[in-house]
Design an enzyme around this catalytic site. Structure first.
Site, mmCIF file in Angstrom:
data_model
loop_
_atom_site.group_PDB
_atom_site.id
_atom_site.type_symbol
_atom_site.label_atom_id
_atom_site.label_comp_id
_atom_site.label_asym_id
_atom_site.label_seq_id
_atom_site.Cartn_x
_atom_site.Cartn_y
_atom_site.Cartn_z
ATOM 1 N N ASN A 147 -22.515 26.876 30.751
ATOM 2 C CA ASN A 147 -21.560 25.771 30.653
ATOM 3 C C ASN A 147 -21.805 25.075 29.321
ATOM 4 O O ASN A 147 -22.798 24.366 29.156
ATOM 5 C CB ASN A 147 -21.787 24.805 31.836
ATOM 6 C CG ASN A 147 -20.927 23.563 31.733
ATOM 7 O OD1 ASN A 147 -20.031 23.470 30.888
ATOM 8 N ND2 ASN A 147 -21.192 22.589 32.596
ATOM 9 N N TRP A 148 -20.889 25.294 28.377
ATOM 10 C CA TRP A 148 -21.086 24.743 27.037
ATOM 11 C C TRP A 148 -20.757 23.247 26.968
ATOM 12 O O TRP A 148 -20.967 22.621 25.936
ATOM 13 C CB TRP A 148 -20.219 25.499 26.027
ATOM 14 C CG TRP A 148 -20.623 26.928 25.813
ATOM 15 C CD1 TRP A 148 -21.804 27.506 26.176
ATOM 16 C CD2 TRP A 148 -19.850 27.959 25.174
ATOM 17 N NE1 TRP A 148 -21.810 28.836 25.797
ATOM 18 C CE2 TRP A 148 -20.633 29.134 25.184
ATOM 19 C CE3 TRP A 148 -18.589 28.007 24.573
ATOM 20 C CZ2 TRP A 148 -20.176 30.329 24.634
ATOM 21 C CZ3 TRP A 148 -18.133 29.197 24.031
ATOM 22 C CH2 TRP A 148 -18.922 30.353 24.065
ATOM 23 N N LYS A 149 -20.193 22.718 28.029
ATOM 24 C CA LYS A 149 -19.805 21.298 28.064
ATOM 25 C C LYS A 149 -18.974 20.969 26.806
ATOM 26 O O LYS A 149 -18.169 21.793 26.396
ATOM 27 C CB LYS A 149 -21.053 20.425 28.217
ATOM 28 C CG LYS A 149 -21.897 20.877 29.429
ATOM 29 C CD LYS A 149 -22.985 19.933 29.807
ATOM 30 C CE LYS A 149 -23.737 20.487 31.027
ATOM 31 N NZ LYS A 149 -24.782 19.607 31.514
ATOM 32 N N HIS A 185 -18.261 19.328 38.807
ATOM 33 C CA HIS A 185 -19.514 19.147 38.054
ATOM 34 C C HIS A 185 -19.908 17.676 38.110
ATOM 35 O O HIS A 185 -19.063 16.788 38.077
ATOM 36 C CB HIS A 185 -19.338 19.601 36.600
ATOM 37 C CG HIS A 185 -20.649 19.688 35.874
ATOM 38 N ND1 HIS A 185 -21.293 18.565 35.390
ATOM 39 C CD2 HIS A 185 -21.462 20.743 35.598
ATOM 40 C CE1 HIS A 185 -22.439 18.947 34.844
ATOM 41 N NE2 HIS A 185 -22.557 20.253 34.945
ATOM 42 N N GLU A 234 -20.974 15.695 35.993
ATOM 43 C CA GLU A 234 -20.479 14.862 34.886
ATOM 44 C C GLU A 234 -19.019 14.472 35.112
ATOM 45 O O GLU A 234 -18.582 13.403 34.675
ATOM 46 C CB GLU A 234 -20.689 15.604 33.552
ATOM 47 C CG GLU A 234 -22.169 15.618 33.171
ATOM 48 C CD GLU A 234 -22.639 16.835 32.409
ATOM 49 O OE1 GLU A 234 -21.802 17.577 31.857
ATOM 50 O OE2 GLU A 234 -23.875 17.062 32.374
ATOM 51 N N GLU A 291 -26.725 21.678 41.529
ATOM 52 C CA GLU A 291 -27.213 21.092 40.283
ATOM 53 C C GLU A 291 -27.698 19.672 40.560
ATOM 54 O O GLU A 291 -26.898 18.721 40.520
ATOM 55 C CB GLU A 291 -26.099 21.060 39.239
ATOM 56 C CG GLU A 291 -25.560 22.426 38.873
ATOM 57 C CD GLU A 291 -24.949 22.432 37.474
ATOM 58 O OE1 GLU A 291 -25.442 23.197 36.644
ATOM 59 O OE2 GLU A 291 -24.007 21.660 37.222
ATOM 60 N N GLY A 296 -30.142 18.365 31.951
ATOM 61 C CA GLY A 296 -30.386 17.882 30.599
ATOM 62 C C GLY A 296 -31.661 17.073 30.443
ATOM 63 O O GLY A 296 -31.859 16.409 29.426
ATOM 64 N N SER A 350 -31.691 22.270 33.694
ATOM 65 C CA SER A 350 -32.837 22.577 32.823
ATOM 66 C C SER A 350 -33.387 23.984 33.023
ATOM 67 O O SER A 350 -34.602 24.210 32.940
ATOM 68 C CB SER A 350 -33.948 21.528 33.003
ATOM 69 O OG SER A 350 -33.480 20.258 32.584
ATOM 70 N N GLY A 375 -26.747 24.852 31.031
ATOM 71 C CA GLY A 375 -26.148 24.003 30.001
ATOM 72 C C GLY A 375 -26.798 24.256 28.655
ATOM 73 O O GLY A 375 -26.489 25.225 27.959
ATOM 74 N N GLY A 376 -27.736 23.395 28.280
ATOM 75 C CA GLY A 376 -28.344 23.422 26.943
ATOM 76 C C GLY A 376 -28.822 24.800 26.493
ATOM 77 O O GLY A 376 -28.556 25.213 25.355
HETATM 78 P P1 13P Z 1 -28.769 21.813 31.471
HETATM 79 O O1 13P Z 1 -29.087 23.280 31.620
HETATM 80 O O2 13P Z 1 -28.580 21.384 30.049
HETATM 81 O O3 13P Z 1 -29.745 20.969 32.220
HETATM 82 O O4 13P Z 1 -27.331 21.585 32.171
HETATM 83 C C1 13P Z 1 -27.110 22.055 33.452
HETATM 84 C C2 13P Z 1 -25.664 21.898 33.774
HETATM 85 O O5 13P Z 1 -25.169 20.801 33.975
HETATM 86 C C3 13P Z 1 -24.838 23.120 33.822
HETATM 87 O O6 13P Z 1 -23.588 22.869 34.359
#
Ligand code: 13P
Length: 258
Positions: free
Chosen positions: A10-12, A95, A97, A169, A175, A214, A235-236
């Site tokens: 997920n590149w957000k 999600h 967020e 999640e 993050g 993470s 994510g990251g």
């Molecule tokens: P991180 O891997 O950066 O913690 O993000 C997880 C996430 O929200 C994937 O949707």
């Protein structure tokens, strides 16, 4: 039951056009993993078409969000049919967020997931508790409410053969560099699977449940080693293709990748 693992990025709200093109080149150069796995990338909507065209055919592309309505006067939003038209085949719903910054309720998430499925996209429904909720011992209550709202959609996805996917999640792990331990993640996944089986016999056994929060090359093997963890939503560590490919390789035991 054998469930094909999913490794998803997920590149957000990250990466520009040139990054997406370079990412696709790196994926193509690495070649497909030699183990069964669904590899999915979730770019921002403006680059869905680019990613769908540029990425090698052993990957899939998905949207980070879908509007609950079919079409209409919803400035700034994207319809499921447009996402399909851009070449995507998956979509996230709920999600944390989106729940946090856009006030999406469990009911909103269920409507989005239903629209996603109706358009032929594979929905990945995200659930997870906050740190405060975990400290108050409310984790299962929160997850049961989040999952409860989408049980019908997940059952319909299962019946339609598209496959239901849930991503656990925990908000406190996203993050932060603080991944859930394999024990915590496995215990929550087991709980979610039991709830799904309780709703409809076999639904929990066929539903793939991903962990997100993470995930990196250091912790992925221990997490995916647990029977109830079917893959990751990353994510990251998915922003750099070499890091993402390394996680695919380590998680699947594949020899492919760079
Ligand atoms: P991180 O891997 O950066 O913690 O993000 C997880 C996430 O929200 C994937 O949707």
């Amino acid at each position: 039951m054998t469930r094909t693992p999913i490794i998803a990025g997920n590149w957000k709200m990250n990466l520009l056009r040139a990054d997406v093109a370079a990412y696709a080149e790196a994926m193509a150069a690495a070649g497909p993993p030699d183990a069964p796995v669904d590899v999915v990338l979730f770019p921002t909507p403006v680059y869905l078409g680019l990613a769908a065209t540029a990425m090698p055919d052993w990957t899939a592309v998905g949207a980070q969000d879908v509007h609950a309505e079919e079409s209409g006067a919803y400035t700034g939003d994207v319809a499921a049919a447009q996402i399909v038209d851009a070449g995507a085949s998956w979509a996230l719903a709920g999600h944390s967020e989106r729940r946090q910054y856009h006030g999406e309720s469990n009911d909103d998430v269920a409507r989005k997931a239903r629209r996603t499925l109706g358009a032929g996209l594979i929905p990945v429904v995200c659930v997870g508790e906050t740190l405060e909720q975990r400290k108050r011992d409310e984790t299962e209550t929160v997850l049961d409410a989040q999952l409860g709202a989408v049980l019908e959609v997940l059952a319909a996805a299962d019946g339609a053969g598209a496959g239901a996917v849930v991503a656990y999640e925990p908000v406190w792990a996203i993050g932060t560099g603080l991944s859930a331990s394999p024990e915590i993640a496995a215990s929550v996944h087991g709980h979610l699977r039991a709830r799904l089986n309780g709703h409809q016999a076999g639904l929990g056994d066929s539903t793939r449940i991903l962990y997100g929060g993470s995930v990196n090359a250091e912790n992925c093997r221990d997490l995916i080693g647990r029977a109830d963890i079917d893959g990751f939503l990353i994510g990251g560590a998915s922003l750099d293709p070499s890091s993402f490919l390394r996680i695919i390789r380590l998680s699947t035991g594949s020899a492919g990748g760079s």
